[in-house]
Design a protein around this motif. Structure first.
Motif, PDB file in Angstrom:
ATOM      1  N   GLU A 372       2.216   6.464   5.547  1.00 15.08           N
ATOM      2  CA  GLU A 372       1.680   5.217   4.979  1.00 15.08           C
ATOM      3  C   GLU A 372       2.365   4.879   3.647  1.00 15.08           C
ATOM      4  OE1 GLU A 372      -0.441   3.163   2.076  1.00 15.08           O
ATOM      5  OE2 GLU A 372      -0.762   5.323   2.105  1.00 15.08           O
ATOM      6  N   GLU A 376       4.521   1.587   2.960  1.00 10.77           N
ATOM      7  CA  GLU A 376       3.933   0.656   1.983  1.00 10.77           C
ATOM      8  C   GLU A 376       4.990   0.169   0.995  1.00 10.77           C
ATOM      9  OE1 GLU A 376       0.008   1.731   0.440  1.00 10.77           O
ATOM     10  OE2 GLU A 376       0.737   1.147  -1.526  1.00 10.77           O
ATOM     11  N   HIS A 377       5.913   1.055   0.640  1.00 15.31           N
ATOM     12  CA  HIS A 377       6.908   0.687  -0.370  1.00 15.31           C
ATOM     13  C   HIS A 377       8.239   0.257   0.249  1.00 15.31           C
ATOM     14  CE1 HIS A 377       3.839   1.726  -3.091  1.00 15.31           C
ATOM     15  NE2 HIS A 377       3.667   2.847  -2.414  1.00 15.31           N
ATOM     16  N   VAL A 426      -1.168  -0.566   7.148  1.00 16.38           N
ATOM     17  CA  VAL A 426       0.192  -0.846   6.670  1.00 16.38           C
ATOM     18  C   VAL A 426       1.083  -1.333   7.818  1.00 16.38           C
ATOM     19  CG1 VAL A 426       2.276   0.271   5.785  1.00 16.38           C
ATOM     20  CG2 VAL A 426       0.118   0.589   4.618  1.00 16.38           C
ATOM     21  N   THR A 429       0.233  -4.826   8.406  1.00 16.64           N
ATOM     22  CA  THR A 429       0.789  -5.646   7.315  1.00 16.64           C
ATOM     23  C   THR A 429       2.280  -5.853   7.513  1.00 16.64           C
ATOM     24  OG1 THR A 429      -0.859  -4.685   5.841  1.00 16.64           O
ATOM     25  CG2 THR A 429       0.970  -5.833   4.797  1.00 16.64           C
TER      26      THR A 429
END
Ligand code: SF4
Length: 456
Positions: A372, A376-377, A426, A429
């Protein structure tokens, strides 16, 4: 379509899984249909490439891939010199042995069409193959989509065909499913994957196949550290891995006194793989060619720098990474043309972070957390290859992705696995971010770095 980790790792050639290996596979599928017809029903072939394939296919070697695929050449058994011979012969003669059977006319300048402004309905990487008889009458038309990682679906198929059609003991379509199975069974993600894979092949075959994949990854790093020169395509990018390798070998004492020198080695592994990929050499998708450097780089880190490393750990690494790749493929995309580079380098980073965490003894919660953090980054990471070549920013980006995977794993290992944003959230997203992203940043070379580099 199955959801096997072996769909995530395909041994093939560079530079792109969606633009090289996918089209090659599609062309081969079409050729196999053609040779079911009578020879006089097929005298010539036309291939049309749409969307991202039309825009950046030339830089990605799609033209060569189509020529090889129409001949149904077994790429795993061919060296780069033989590959070039088959492509050059077809170009010179303006004909090729369709499916390895009879000769058909194929004049690339006329019969291979790159549509730069047309897109097929289901995916940005669309292809249409048409066969014509001696009279010029159309005898067969097939449409395919290259949906990422070298996977191809036919025009009648859709994303739902990626759902698992194997009767697995531990089916999963989300990270939450994986966590639930692991907690109930008190087992690891790699063990879960192993049990699922055992439905279609014995454990020995699984382990052998994974070792083959690992061997190709190691060969790729070794070759990349040796081969010098300029990468093909016209961008004049110098290979950097050989010099970096020699520099690291020449100064071992300095390396010992620099605690961050391990990062140089991890970067080296990633650069070596990606330069091999850019040169059209043998490669393992993980999950794509463009992002093929990250999983091997972090796996090399594990085997070379982690005292607890074992062969079994290598297999567990690949199985865990594969499971993460499947989650992204099923719930978002691993295609730069569909969601930007977050679907390639982002996914590879997430795969590697999760895998390293499991092999170093992390709990399943920490593994999920590592995956995750890594994604996420990478959210929003665009795909803007300069000149349509898988070189800038792709090669360095893999080195950065590998380092980020190490950090994500270490952050997760320092925690207890509890965190606010789930991996599933995530992934969702990432899918939505990809949908919102301008087409300019989805492997079209119409935006970003691709239009910011003067005199390239
Ligand atoms: S920028 Fe990323 S997604 Fe695009 S070709 Fe390069 S590695 Fe693949």
């Amino acid at each position: 379509m199955s959801s096997s980790i072996f769909d995530i790792y395909t041994i093939g050639i560079g530079p792109s899984s969606s633009h090289t290996m996918g089209p090659m596979r599609a062309a081969s599928l079409f050729a196999q249909k053609v040779i079911q017809l009578a020879p006089d029903a097929v005298a010539s072939i036309r291939v049309e490439l749409f969307g991202s394939l039309g825009l950046t296919g030339k830089g990605h070697g799609t033209d060569k891939a189509i020529i090889l695929g129409l001949q149904s050449r077994n790429i795993k058994q061919l060296g780069t010199r033989e590959i070039a011979q088959y492509v050059n012969a077809a170009r010179k003669d303006r004909q090729l042995p369709i499916g390895g059977a009879w000769l058909v006319s194929f004049d690339e300048s006329r019969d291979l069409i790159f549509h730069r402004d047309r897109v097929m309905p289901l995916h940005p990487n669309g292809m249409r193959f048409s066969a014509f008889g001696i009279s010029g009458k159309e005898s067969l038309v097939c449409e395919y989509y290259s949906i990422g990682g070298g996977v191809v679906v036919s025009g009648e198929a859709s994303k739902t065909d990626l759902k698992d059609d194997i009767d697995s003991p531990f089916p999963f379509s989300s990270a939450a499913d994986i966590l639930r199975h692991c907690r109930r069974q008190r087992t690891s993600i790699s063990q879960l994957v192993l049990e699922n894979e055992k439905v279609t092949r014995c454990e020995t075959a699984i382990r052998d196949q994974l070792m083959d994949i690992w061997n190709v990854m190691q060969d790729c790093v070794q070759n990349g550290c040796r081969r010098e020169g300029i990468l093909p395509g016209g961008l004049n990018v110098q290979r950097r891995a050989p010099l970096l390798y020699q520099t690291l070998l020449r100064s071992p004492e300095r390396t010992l006194s620099d605690p961050l020198s391990v990062l140089d080695w991890v970067s080296l592994y990633a650069l070596a793989v990606c330069e091999e990929n850019a040169a059209g050499e043998r490669i393992v998708t993980a999950p794509t060619n463009g992002a093929a450097g990250i999983v091997p780089a972090v796996l090399h880190y594990y085997t070379r720098f982690c005292p607890s490393a074992t062969d079994d750990g290598v297999l567990r690494f690949l199985m865990t990474a594969g499971a993460m790749g499947l989650l992204f493929r099923q719930n978002a995309s691993i295609s730069g043309a569909e969601v930007g580079c977050q679907g390639e380098v982002g996914v590879a980073c997430s795969m590697a972070a999760a895998a390293l965490t499991e092999t170093l003894g992390g709990t399943v919660e920490q593994v999920e957390n590592a995956a995750e953090i890594a994604m996420e980054h990478n959210l929003g990471l665009t795909c803007d290859p300069v000149m349509g070549l898988v070189q800038i920013p792709c090669i360095e980006r893999n080195a950065m992705g590998a380092i980020k995977a190490l950090s994500a794993s270490r952050i997760a290992m320092r925690g207890d696995g509890l965190h606010r944003i789930s991996l599933d959230a995530v992934i969702a997203t990432m899918r939505r971010t990809g949908a919102d992203m301008s087409q300019k940043y989805k492997e079209t070379s119409l935006g970003g770095l691709a239009v910011s580099v003067a005199d390239c």
